[in-house]
Scaffold this motif. Structure first.
Motif, PDB file in Angstrom:
ATOM      1  N   LEU A  41       0.847  -1.184   0.000  1.00 27.84           N
ATOM      2  CA  LEU A  41       0.000   0.000   0.000  1.00 27.84           C
ATOM      3  C   LEU A  41       0.887   1.240   0.000  1.00 27.84           C
ATOM      4  CD1 LEU A  41      -2.658  -1.109   2.634  1.00 27.84           C
ATOM      5  CD2 LEU A  41      -3.006  -0.844   0.176  1.00 27.84           C
ATOM      6  N   PRO A  42       0.489   2.300  -0.695  1.00 27.79           N
ATOM      7  CA  PRO A  42       1.332   3.495  -0.784  1.00 27.79           C
ATOM      8  C   PRO A  42       1.749   4.066   0.569  1.00 27.79           C
ATOM      9  CG  PRO A  42      -0.453   3.630  -2.353  1.00 27.79           C
ATOM     10  CD  PRO A  42      -0.707   2.408  -1.515  1.00 27.79           C
ATOM     11  N   GLU A  43       0.903   3.956   1.574  1.00 28.82           N
ATOM     12  CA  GLU A  43       1.291   4.518   2.880  1.00 28.82           C
ATOM     13  C   GLU A  43       2.455   3.771   3.515  1.00 28.82           C
ATOM     14  OE1 GLU A  43      -2.648   2.240   3.796  1.00 28.82           O
ATOM     15  OE2 GLU A  43      -1.929   3.535   2.201  1.00 28.82           O
ATOM     16  N   TYR A  44       2.721   2.528   3.085  1.00 29.67           N
ATOM     17  CA  TYR A  44       3.866   1.778   3.594  1.00 29.67           C
ATOM     18  C   TYR A  44       5.112   1.988   2.747  1.00 29.67           C
ATOM     19  CZ  TYR A  44       0.544  -0.557   6.617  1.00 29.67           C
ATOM     20  OH  TYR A  44      -0.417  -0.819   7.554  1.00 29.67           O
ATOM     21  N   GLN A  45       5.015   2.731   1.669  1.00 31.94           N
ATOM     22  CA  GLN A  45       6.154   3.009   0.813  1.00 31.94           C
ATOM     23  C   GLN A  45       6.734   4.399   1.052  1.00 31.94           C
ATOM     24  OE1 GLN A  45       4.972   2.413  -3.260  1.00 31.94           O
ATOM     25  NE2 GLN A  45       4.515   0.265  -2.962  1.00 31.94           N
ATOM     26  N   LYS A  46       6.110   5.185   1.911  1.00 28.93           N
ATOM     27  CA  LYS A  46       6.494   6.587   2.088  1.00 28.93           C
ATOM     28  C   LYS A  46       7.840   6.791   2.775  1.00 28.93           C
ATOM     29  CE  LYS A  46       1.926   8.679   2.259  1.00 28.93           C
ATOM     30  NZ  LYS A  46       0.987   9.418   3.098  1.00 28.93           N
ATOM     31  N   TYR A  47       8.131   6.003   3.787  1.00 27.74           N
ATOM     32  CA  TYR A  47       9.287   6.281   4.629  1.00 27.74           C
ATOM     33  C   TYR A  47      10.213   5.070   4.706  1.00 27.74           C
ATOM     34  CZ  TYR A  47       6.065   9.934   5.976  1.00 27.74           C
ATOM     35  OH  TYR A  47       5.182  10.970   5.940  1.00 27.74           O
ATOM     36  N   ALA A  48      11.524   5.326   4.695  1.00 29.71           N
ATOM     37  CA  ALA A  48      12.510   4.244   4.714  1.00 29.71           C
ATOM     38  C   ALA A  48      12.405   3.405   5.987  1.00 29.71           C
ATOM     39  CB  ALA A  48      13.919   4.813   4.582  1.00 29.71           C
ATOM     40  N   ASP A  49      12.032   4.012   7.103  1.00 31.04           N
ATOM     41  CA  ASP A  49      11.960   3.233   8.339  1.00 31.04           C
ATOM     42  C   ASP A  49      10.807   2.231   8.328  1.00 31.04           C
ATOM     43  OD1 ASP A  49      10.458   5.597   8.435  1.00 31.04           O
ATOM     44  OD2 ASP A  49      10.442   5.652  10.619  1.00 31.04           O
ATOM     45  N   TYR A  50       9.905   2.325   7.364  1.00 28.62           N
ATOM     46  CA  TYR A  50       8.852   1.321   7.225  1.00 28.62           C
ATOM     47  C   TYR A  50       9.421  -0.014   6.743  1.00 28.62           C
ATOM     48  CZ  TYR A  50       5.095   4.719   7.943  1.00 28.62           C
ATOM     49  OH  TYR A  50       4.251   5.646   8.471  1.00 28.62           O
ATOM     50  N   LEU A  51      10.654  -0.004   6.247  1.00 27.87           N
ATOM     51  CA  LEU A  51      11.307  -1.259   5.884  1.00 27.87           C
ATOM     52  C   LEU A  51      11.409  -2.193   7.091  1.00 27.87           C
ATOM     53  CD1 LEU A  51      14.171  -0.007   3.586  1.00 27.87           C
ATOM     54  CD2 LEU A  51      12.419  -1.650   2.945  1.00 27.87           C
ATOM     55  N   SER A  52      11.454  -1.613   8.289  1.00 32.02           N
ATOM     56  CA  SER A  52      11.544  -2.434   9.493  1.00 32.02           C
ATOM     57  C   SER A  52      10.290  -3.281   9.692  1.00 32.02           C
ATOM     58  CB  SER A  52      11.778  -1.556  10.726  1.00 32.02           C
ATOM     59  OG  SER A  52      10.636  -0.737  10.955  1.00 32.02           O
ATOM     60  N   LEU A  53       9.226  -2.978   8.963  1.00 33.13           N
ATOM     61  CA  LEU A  53       7.996  -3.766   9.063  1.00 33.13           C
ATOM     62  C   LEU A  53       8.037  -5.029   8.199  1.00 33.13           C
ATOM     63  CD1 LEU A  53       5.416  -0.839   8.908  1.00 33.13           C
ATOM     64  CD2 LEU A  53       6.278  -2.019  10.941  1.00 33.13           C
ATOM     65  N   LEU A  54       9.076  -5.150   7.357  1.00 33.39           N
ATOM     66  CA  LEU A  54       9.189  -6.324   6.492  1.00 33.39           C
ATOM     67  C   LEU A  54       9.815  -7.495   7.244  1.00 33.39           C
ATOM     68  CD1 LEU A  54      10.439  -4.849   3.108  1.00 33.39           C
ATOM     69  CD2 LEU A  54       8.157  -5.656   3.671  1.00 33.39           C
TER      70      LEU A  54
ATOM     71  N   ALA B   4      20.109  -6.607   8.173  1.00 39.95           N
ATOM     72  CA  ALA B   4      20.428  -5.487   7.281  1.00 39.95           C
ATOM     73  C   ALA B   4      20.347  -4.178   8.043  1.00 39.95           C
ATOM     74  CB  ALA B   4      19.458  -5.463   6.111  1.00 39.95           C
ATOM     75  N   LYS B   5      21.121  -3.229   7.581  1.00 39.96           N
ATOM     76  CA  LYS B   5      21.104  -1.886   8.149  1.00 39.96           C
ATOM     77  C   LYS B   5      20.611  -0.943   7.059  1.00 39.96           C
ATOM     78  CE  LYS B   5      24.128   1.447  10.358  1.00 39.96           C
ATOM     79  NZ  LYS B   5      25.498   1.732  10.761  1.00 39.96           N
ATOM     80  N   VAL B   6      19.573  -0.206   7.347  1.00 42.80           N
ATOM     81  CA  VAL B   6      18.990   0.708   6.365  1.00 42.80           C
ATOM     82  C   VAL B   6      19.620   2.086   6.542  1.00 42.80           C
ATOM     83  CG1 VAL B   6      16.864   1.779   5.547  1.00 42.80           C
ATOM     84  CG2 VAL B   6      16.840  -0.581   6.355  1.00 42.80           C
ATOM     85  N   LYS B   7      20.143   2.634   5.450  1.00 46.87           N
ATOM     86  CA  LYS B   7      20.707   3.980   5.463  1.00 46.87           C
ATOM     87  C   LYS B   7      19.943   4.824   4.454  1.00 46.87           C
ATOM     88  CE  LYS B   7      25.237   2.548   5.086  1.00 46.87           C
ATOM     89  NZ  LYS B   7      26.631   2.822   4.796  1.00 46.87           N
ATOM     90  N   THR B   8      19.653   6.047   4.822  1.00 50.67           N
ATOM     91  CA  THR B   8      19.025   6.947   3.858  1.00 50.67           C
ATOM     92  C   THR B   8      20.105   7.821   3.237  1.00 50.67           C
ATOM     93  OG1 THR B   8      18.541   8.520   5.627  1.00 50.67           O
ATOM     94  CG2 THR B   8      16.798   6.987   5.034  1.00 50.67           C
TER      95      THR B   8
END
Length: 114
Positions: free
Chosen positions: A45-58, A74-78
């Motif tokens: 859903l688009p609301e889960y694609q907005k922010y990089a920290d939402y990757l933690s929900l995967l 994994a470590k997420v870097k912006t």
């Protein structure tokens, strides 16, 4: 990023496929109507694609059906990105270019990365 994934018995291909399922265009089915066909596109859903920290929900499923969060391996870097996105039709696209060391065959480089 993937260095600790083997500890969870996660394979690179499975991680790539799951990330592509979430963020890339993946046609998963076709619905056939009496007068038209409708392609089914799998995406978050688009609301889960907005922010990089939402990757933690995967979460990723291991061969023994346990769920492992992305942050476990994994470590997420912006970082700053392009000012515009290129598209191919309605889908985002990217051009990747590279050079090989002299004397290295493309097949060998692909095998090394896989």
């Amino acid at each position: 990023m993937i260095a600790t994934a083997p500890r969870f018995r996660l394979e690179r291909a499975a991680i790539q496929a799951a990330l592509y399922d979430a963020y890339g265009p993946r046609w998963v089915s076709t619905i056939y109507g009496p007068t038209a066909q409708y392609k089914v596109l799998l995406e978050l859903l688009p609301e889960y694609q907005k922010y990089a920290d939402y990757l933690s929900l995967l979460y990723f499923k291991t061969p023994d059906s346990n769920l492992v969060p992305l942050a476990s391996f994994a470590k997420v870097k912006t970082n700053a990105g392009p000012a515009e996105r290129k598209h191919s039709g309605q889908l985002p696209s990217v051009t990747v270019s590279f050079n090989l060391k002299p004397g290295v065959a493309l097949g060998d480089a692909v095998d090394e990365w896989s």
